[in-house]
Write a protein that holds these residues in place. Structure first.
Motif, PDB file in Angstrom:
ATOM      1  N   LYS A  80       0.874  -1.178   0.000  1.00 35.04           N
ATOM      2  CA  LYS A  80       0.000   0.000   0.000  1.00 35.04           C
ATOM      3  C   LYS A  80       0.906   1.221   0.000  1.00 35.04           C
ATOM      4  N   LEU A  81       0.820   2.024  -1.049  1.00 35.42           N
ATOM      5  CA  LEU A  81       1.805   3.078  -1.279  1.00 35.42           C
ATOM      6  C   LEU A  81       1.507   4.358  -0.508  1.00 35.42           C
ATOM      7  N   VAL A  82       2.515   5.228  -0.432  1.00 38.87           N
ATOM      8  CA  VAL A  82       2.426   6.518   0.253  1.00 38.87           C
ATOM      9  C   VAL A  82       1.293   7.337  -0.363  1.00 38.87           C
ATOM     10  N   PRO A  83       0.330   7.781   0.434  1.00 42.05           N
ATOM     11  CA  PRO A  83      -0.774   8.576  -0.110  1.00 42.05           C
ATOM     12  C   PRO A  83      -0.410  10.055  -0.242  1.00 42.05           C
ATOM     13  N   GLY A  84      -1.300  10.807  -0.907  1.00 42.11           N
ATOM     14  CA  GLY A  84      -1.129  12.250  -1.006  1.00 42.11           C
ATOM     15  C   GLY A  84       0.017  12.646  -1.916  1.00 42.11           C
ATOM     16  N   ASN A  85       0.671  13.746  -1.574  1.00 37.31           N
ATOM     17  CA  ASN A  85       1.789  14.244  -2.371  1.00 37.31           C
ATOM     18  C   ASN A  85       3.019  13.391  -2.088  1.00 37.31           C
ATOM     19  N   SER A  86       3.267  12.445  -2.971  1.00 43.99           N
ATOM     20  CA  SER A  86       4.387  11.514  -2.806  1.00 43.99           C
ATOM     21  C   SER A  86       5.536  11.832  -3.757  1.00 43.99           C
ATOM     22  N   VAL A  90      10.502   7.084  -3.638  1.00 43.98           N
ATOM     23  CA  VAL A  90      10.628   5.826  -4.384  1.00 43.98           C
ATOM     24  C   VAL A  90      10.365   4.679  -3.413  1.00 43.98           C
ATOM     25  N   THR A  91       9.332   3.909  -3.698  1.00 46.87           N
ATOM     26  CA  THR A  91       9.056   2.686  -2.960  1.00 46.87           C
ATOM     27  C   THR A  91       9.479   1.531  -3.854  1.00 46.87           C
ATOM     28  N   ALA A  92      10.386   0.706  -3.381  1.00 43.45           N
ATOM     29  CA  ALA A  92      10.982  -0.314  -4.251  1.00 43.45           C
ATOM     30  C   ALA A  92      10.843  -1.703  -3.637  1.00 43.45           C
ATOM     31  N   GLU A 108       9.677  -0.645  -9.039  1.00 42.39           N
ATOM     32  CA  GLU A 108       9.821   0.618  -8.320  1.00 42.39           C
ATOM     33  C   GLU A 108       8.578   1.471  -8.559  1.00 42.39           C
ATOM     34  N   PHE A 109       8.079   2.068  -7.471  1.00 43.45           N
ATOM     35  CA  PHE A 109       6.923   2.953  -7.555  1.00 43.45           C
ATOM     36  C   PHE A 109       7.416   4.384  -7.380  1.00 43.45           C
ATOM     37  N   LEU A 110       7.256   5.176  -8.422  1.00 46.50           N
ATOM     38  CA  LEU A 110       7.750   6.552  -8.420  1.00 46.50           C
ATOM     39  C   LEU A 110       6.598   7.481  -8.052  1.00 46.50           C
ATOM     40  N   GLY A 111       6.754   8.166  -6.921  1.00 45.39           N
ATOM     41  CA  GLY A 111       5.697   9.019  -6.409  1.00 45.39           C
ATOM     42  C   GLY A 111       5.424  10.211  -7.298  1.00 45.39           C
ATOM     43  N   LEU A 192      12.106   2.302   1.001  1.00 49.36           N
ATOM     44  CA  LEU A 192      11.416   3.575   0.772  1.00 49.36           C
ATOM     45  C   LEU A 192      12.446   4.669   0.983  1.00 49.36           C
ATOM     46  N   TRP A 193      12.655   5.503  -0.042  1.00 43.59           N
ATOM     47  CA  TRP A 193      13.752   6.465   0.043  1.00 43.59           C
ATOM     48  C   TRP A 193      13.482   7.689  -0.822  1.00 43.59           C
ATOM     49  N   ASN A 194      14.319   8.710  -0.631  1.00 41.44           N
ATOM     50  CA  ASN A 194      14.217   9.973  -1.366  1.00 41.44           C
ATOM     51  C   ASN A 194      14.991   9.856  -2.671  1.00 41.44           C
ATOM     52  N   GLY A 195      14.263   9.798  -3.782  1.00 42.93           N
ATOM     53  CA  GLY A 195      14.886   9.747  -5.100  1.00 42.93           C
ATOM     54  C   GLY A 195      14.532  10.937  -5.956  1.00 42.93           C
ATOM     55  N   ASP A 196      14.399  12.106  -5.321  1.00 40.19           N
ATOM     56  CA  ASP A 196      13.860  13.239  -6.084  1.00 40.19           C
ATOM     57  C   ASP A 196      14.840  13.808  -7.110  1.00 40.19           C
ATOM     58  N   SER A 197      16.054  13.278  -7.185  1.00 41.66           N
ATOM     59  CA  SER A 197      16.972  13.715  -8.246  1.00 41.66           C
ATOM     60  C   SER A 197      16.536  13.188  -9.611  1.00 41.66           C
ATOM     61  N   TRP A 198      15.626  12.180  -9.617  1.00 41.10           N
ATOM     62  CA  TRP A 198      15.215  11.594 -10.888  1.00 41.10           C
ATOM     63  C   TRP A 198      13.786  11.036 -10.892  1.00 41.10           C
ATOM     64  N   ALA A 199      13.199  10.776  -9.714  1.00 36.14           N
ATOM     65  CA  ALA A 199      12.008   9.930  -9.646  1.00 36.14           C
ATOM     66  C   ALA A 199      10.759  10.559 -10.254  1.00 36.14           C
TER      67      ALA A 199
END
Length: 291
Positions: A80-86, A90-92, A108-111, A192-199
């Motif tokens: 069950k993935l992160v809701p809202g502004n995700s 990255v959930t992998a 991989e689930f890209l928010g 579950l981690w911060n991949g905002d450089s590319w995600a």
């Protein structure tokens, strides 16, 4: 009528065949089957080890890794993935070996921003070679409830499934020089981690840490897989074998519908990336045939 000795012989034969593989059928205990990878208390295992949440906050994400290494099998996880502004998260859920020439099978689930769909990204590495991305939008909201995501891997093919519907099949094409993961045992990772450089939109949209903590839920991990700890792979070579295992007529029909409606990106259709010709495995004769 067959004698009892005949049935006894058949039973012993089946048992000996099963024991020929170092197999394991797992019921999903996160306490006994996994180690903490990173994030310490952000890994919260509950329900006597049957469910878990991973948290990403302003300081760190979190993740677990299986105690065992496996060579071939089917691996199922309800997520069950992160809701809202995700956006940026990255959930992998993936399999991976270690080393420069590592093998890897990725889900991989890209928010994304609130109201925009998650991107389910799949990829396969073999001998350190990746770049085989196929990405999908899902036909449901993956934050509202748990859904089952599966990796089914054998010497002949890899299948990625969502709620038991195959969405991607990669066939073993080593015969034409395409690397395929057949030699290296892999562990199961969930992170579950911060991949905002590319995600999210290739890094255009950054994570908004004012929304932290971000929490994803996991439960009902199952595996019917061959354990290959310390590189003991000989007994695993034929495990779960067969190119069409798990791909009956109905599953191919369902997969064809998914591919016609929900694919966002397919490396085998990227003429900009491969302006001088698509990879050899992308030719029609080297792909799964639906008819």
């Amino acid at each position: 009528m067959a004698s009892s000795s005949y049935y006894g012989f058949r039973f012993l034969l089946c048992l000996s065949l099963l024991l020929g593989f170092n197999t394991i059928v797992l019921g999903g205990n996160f306490n006994t089957l996994f180690d903490n990878l990173f994030g310490e208390e952000r890994v919260d295992i509950r329900d006597d080890g049957n469910s878990m949440t991973l948290t990403l906050d302003e300081y760190c994400g979190s993740g677990i890794v299986s105690k065992n290494e496996y060579l071939y099998g089917r691996f199922d996880m309800k997520v069950k993935l992160v809701p809202g502004n995700s956006a940026g998260t990255v959930t992998a859920y993936y399999l991976s070996s270690v080393g420069a020439k590592h093998d890897e099978i990725d889900i991989e689930f890209l928010g994304n921003l609130t109201g925009d769909p998650y991107l389910l990204s799949t990829n396969v590495y073999a001998d350190g070679n990746g770049g085989r991305e196929v990405q999908f939008y899902l036909w449901f909201d993956p934050t509202e409830d748990y859904h089952t995501y599966s990796i089914d891997w054998n010497p002949d093919r890899i299948i990625i499934l969502v709620d038991d519907i195959p969405i991607r099949v990669m066939l073993n094409r080593q015969s034409i020089g395409v690397p395929f993961p057949t030699k290296r045992p892999m562990r199961v990772y969930t992170t579950l981690w911060n991949g905002d450089s590319w995600a999210t939109r290739w890094g255009e949209v950054k994570i908004d840490l004012s929304n932290a903590p971000f929490v994803a839920g996991f439960k009902n991990f199952k595996a019917n897989a061959c354990i290959a700890n310390q590189g003991q792979i000989e007994n695993c070579k034929g495990f779960n074998g067969g190119k069409n295992r798990g791909l009956d007529t109905e599953s191919k029909r369902n997969m064809k519908k998914i591919l016609s409606k929900w694919v966002v990106y397919d490396y085998c259709a990227d003429l900009r990336r491969y302006a001088h010709g698509l990879p050899y495995e992308c030719r029609k004769e080297n792909l799964l045939q639906f008819e």
